[in-house]
Design an enzyme around this catalytic site. Structure first.
Site, short mmCIF file in Angstrom:
data_model
loop_
_atom_site.label_atom_id
_atom_site.label_comp_id
_atom_site.label_asym_id
_atom_site.label_seq_id
_atom_site.Cartn_x
_atom_site.Cartn_y
_atom_site.Cartn_z
N GLU A 38 0.76 -1.14 0.16
CA GLU A 38 -0.15 0.10 0.08
C GLU A 38 0.99 1.21 -0.18
OE1 GLU A 38 -1.99 0.17 3.79
OE2 GLU A 38 -3.40 1.74 3.10
N LYS A 109 -9.50 2.27 -1.78
CA LYS A 109 -9.71 1.43 -0.65
C LYS A 109 -11.15 1.80 0.22
CE LYS A 109 -7.30 0.71 3.80
NZ LYS A 109 -5.96 1.05 4.39
N CYS A 142 -4.94 -3.35 2.46
CA CYS A 142 -4.94 -3.53 3.92
C CYS A 142 -5.95 -3.63 4.76
CB CYS A 142 -4.05 -2.22 4.41
SG CYS A 142 -3.12 -2.74 5.91
N VAL A 169 -0.05 -2.79 10.50
CA VAL A 169 0.39 -2.41 11.84
C VAL A 169 -0.05 -3.37 13.09
CG1 VAL A 169 1.09 -0.05 11.35
CG2 VAL A 169 -1.00 -0.67 12.29
C1 ACM Z 1 -4.05 -0.17 7.26
O1 ACM Z 1 -5.07 -0.31 6.67
N1 ACM Z 1 -3.06 0.30 6.35
C2 ACM Z 1 -3.63 -0.88 8.37
#
Ligand code: ACM
Length: 263
Positions: A38, A109, A142, A169
């Protein structure tokens, strides 16, 4: 089909350097599909909207997408990679899909994580699937993994492989992707980053590495170390994702009881 990911430590704001790192690394690679993290060329921890504005790029005409297209053409491969996208006055945390003939698609996203909500507009592209010849691929980014609907939707739309650019994370995703693959009978390629960012007095973010490739039976075909750069390529047969039966009596997608799933 040869598929893989490149896990590395992008330098915040140094798009040219990050693109150079990726270009160099891929210059000797032979594979059909590679997934990058990402926001791989910009870095992740934005501290102001002005920073986002300075680093976001239009798709398909921005420098990152153009460079990825050149690499894809030179190496005859497909690449899925995350970048901050500018569309008018809106910014999306997006991932582009490019191939030897140019840009194939762009996913925005859907489920923004933490302070991303301050800088980006929630994606409006929906979950899409693209036929790249050797396989049908879908993209989620992510934190989308936290919503099982993301990979389920991609599976329902026919994805063989869920490409998953990430900057993880929290520790849970790599193990959870086993379930995402098992419950949908799809492959997944999670490309995470390593290193940490602590910018503008904000909380330090440490990225967990552990990129991985999982098969439709939930087997981890490759998992990267937590804190080292890693390029991994594995051989897969995308057809394995097309049989959704568990046994003669159970078929994963056919047997859904959608009428009972309404809240
Ligand atoms: C994330 O969505 N970058 C944890």
């Amino acid at each position: 089909m040869k598929v893989g990911y490149y896990q590395f430590n992008p330098v915040f704001g140094d798009v040219a350097r990050n693109l150079e790192t990726v270009t160099k690394k891929l210059s000797s690679v032979r594979c059909d599909l590679i997934v990058l993290p990402e926001l791989f060329a910009s870095g992740y921890q934005f501290v102001s909207k002005d920073e986002v504005a300075a680093l976001a790029e239009p798709v398909p005409d921005g420098p990152t997408t153009k460079r990825l297209c050149e690499v894809a053409r030179e190496r005859s491969m497909h690449i899925v990679a995350g970048l901050p996208e500018r569309d008018g006055s809106r910014y999306y945390n997006s991932a582009v899909v490019v191939g030897p003939k140019g840009v194939i698609g762009c996913y925005r996203k859907t489920h923004l994580f933490f302070e991303e909500t301050q800088f980006f507009t929630p994606g409006d592209s929906g979950f899409q699937v693209w036929d790249i010849g050797a396989a049908k691929i879908g993209v989620m980014v992510c934190f989308d993994w936290f919503y099982p609907e993301s990979s389920r939707t991609l599976a329902l739309k026919g994805a063989d492989i869920v490409c998953h650019p990430s900057n993880l994370v929290l520790p849970h995703c790599p193990d959870s992707m086993v379930t995402r693959c098992l419950e949908n009978h799809v492959f997944s390629i999670t490309a995470n980053r390593i290193g940490s960012e602590k910018r503008g007095g904000k909380k330090k973010l440490t990225y967990i590495g552990t990129s991985e490739i999982v098969n439709p039976r939930g087997k981890i075909l490759h998992r990267a170390p937590e804190n080292r750069e890693k390029l991994a390529i594995v051989d897969i047969d995308p057809k394995e994702a097309r049989d959704k039966s568990l046994n003669p009596y159970n078929d994963l997608l056919r047997d859904r009881r959608t009428a009972l799933y309404q809240a």
